[in-house]
Design an enzyme around this catalytic site. Sequence first.
Site, PDB file in Angstrom:
ATOM      1  N   HIS A 140       0.809  -1.260  -0.074  1.00 35.70           N
ATOM      2  CA  HIS A 140      -0.007  -0.076  -0.091  1.00 35.70           C
ATOM      3  C   HIS A 140       0.948   1.316   0.106  1.00 35.70           C
ATOM      4  O   HIS A 140       0.806   2.251  -0.642  1.00 35.70           O
ATOM      5  CB  HIS A 140      -0.774  -0.140   1.235  1.00 35.70           C
ATOM      6  CG  HIS A 140      -1.551   1.141   1.630  1.00 35.70           C
ATOM      7  ND1 HIS A 140      -3.040   1.309   1.329  1.00 35.70           N
ATOM      8  CD2 HIS A 140      -1.392   2.410   2.195  1.00 35.70           C
ATOM      9  CE1 HIS A 140      -3.417   2.327   1.416  1.00 35.70           C
ATOM     10  NE2 HIS A 140      -2.413   3.365   2.097  1.00 35.70           N
ATOM     11  N   GLU A 141       1.892   1.331   0.815  1.00 25.15           N
ATOM     12  CA  GLU A 141       2.822   2.589   0.940  1.00 25.15           C
ATOM     13  C   GLU A 141       3.778   2.586  -0.401  1.00 25.15           C
ATOM     14  O   GLU A 141       3.826   3.622  -0.799  1.00 25.15           O
ATOM     15  CB  GLU A 141       3.539   2.399   2.294  1.00 25.15           C
ATOM     16  CG  GLU A 141       2.930   2.550   3.516  1.00 25.15           C
ATOM     17  CD  GLU A 141       1.684   3.619   3.624  1.00 25.15           C
ATOM     18  OE1 GLU A 141       2.328   4.585   3.143  1.00 25.15           O
ATOM     19  OE2 GLU A 141       0.947   3.403   4.393  1.00 25.15           O
ATOM     20  N   HIS A 144       1.690   4.239  -3.253  1.00 27.35           N
ATOM     21  CA  HIS A 144       1.582   5.837  -2.947  1.00 27.35           C
ATOM     22  C   HIS A 144       3.085   6.470  -3.832  1.00 27.35           C
ATOM     23  O   HIS A 144       2.791   7.514  -4.457  1.00 27.35           O
ATOM     24  CB  HIS A 144       1.633   6.233  -1.372  1.00 27.35           C
ATOM     25  CG  HIS A 144       0.369   6.172  -0.747  1.00 27.35           C
ATOM     26  ND1 HIS A 144      -0.627   6.402  -1.277  1.00 27.35           N
ATOM     27  CD2 HIS A 144       0.085   5.744   0.411  1.00 27.35           C
ATOM     28  CE1 HIS A 144      -1.900   6.544  -0.625  1.00 27.35           C
ATOM     29  NE2 HIS A 144      -1.224   5.798   0.642  1.00 27.35           N
ATOM     30  N   GLU A 215      -6.254   6.925  -0.885  1.00 25.90           N
ATOM     31  CA  GLU A 215      -6.114   5.717   0.116  1.00 25.90           C
ATOM     32  C   GLU A 215      -6.925   4.600  -0.727  1.00 25.90           C
ATOM     33  O   GLU A 215      -6.353   3.364  -0.773  1.00 25.90           O
ATOM     34  CB  GLU A 215      -6.640   6.241   1.579  1.00 25.90           C
ATOM     35  CG  GLU A 215      -6.119   7.268   2.018  1.00 25.90           C
ATOM     36  CD  GLU A 215      -4.221   6.738   2.589  1.00 25.90           C
ATOM     37  OE1 GLU A 215      -4.205   5.526   2.587  1.00 25.90           O
ATOM     38  OE2 GLU A 215      -3.441   7.570   2.490  1.00 25.90           O
TER      39      GLU A 215
END
Length: 306
Positions: A140-141, A144, A215
Amino acid sequence: MRSRFRGDRGLTVRMTVTLFLLGLLYVAFVAALIVLLKSWVLVIVVAAGVLGAQYWFSDRIALFAMRGRVVEREEYPELHAVVDRLSALADMPRPSVAVSEIDMPNAFATGRDPNHAVVCVTTGLLRRLEPAELEGVLAHELSHVAHKDVAVITVASFLGVIAGLVVRFAFYSQVFGGGRRDQNTAVVFAAVMGVSAAVYALSFLLIRALSRYRELAADRAAALLTGRPSALASALTKVTGDIARIPSKDLRTAQAFNAFYFTPALGSEPGVARLFSTHPSLEQRLEQLGRISAELGEAVVPGKAD
């Protein structure tokens, strides 16, 4: 170099529109300050200096503020191994790895571009998550970073930071120097505070609208890259539940950085804060992961990773 993270046209459009609108707001804000303060040199120098510092040193500022430090492979070999594997899988530059020595379970990414990125996890997160769950959070990070929305959020938040600083400066100048100022000066400072407050409010709303969508985009990209949306759903459920049990007084410092975190630092009864949240609700995120899981033929079991 283009990563293997699934692209998101909706995110790209939203980032472009947000930056455009904030750019217009920024120009109007600077123009208003020049008119009110009658010192264009001071306004432009300060604004440019803060923007440059925030862009070039955003990773160091974020790490310092959130008590993180870059760690070597010998200190956290398993954490480095997961980041190595995901970076290779996504075909993207490997970011630096950092750890924050706090109990709140969370993670964040920062940096101006994929070649100058840092992924940081808290010791609280490392203690609580299973390997598959940790992989989901780190994916997930990393998404980004690959989507470049970390840099956009950093630049976008600049205007709100400037407006907030101006409000504080004007307020304390009036409080501590009010007796020495004439009426015209007081009117000018009141106008500066009014303009700054309006700019802060508008940038606040724009950034949060973008943050909630980014997100969801990161959850989608991470689930599709790893092929294990159930692991990410389990991590979300576990981390959100654990954060809700942390006393609100212990979360107040972290709340200033919610836009960067994997899950927001909200207490068990966030109330109206949900309306202005930097993140979509847990229900929205789990529902999306459930749809992805159905597409991949995998069952999502919140709270349990395969």
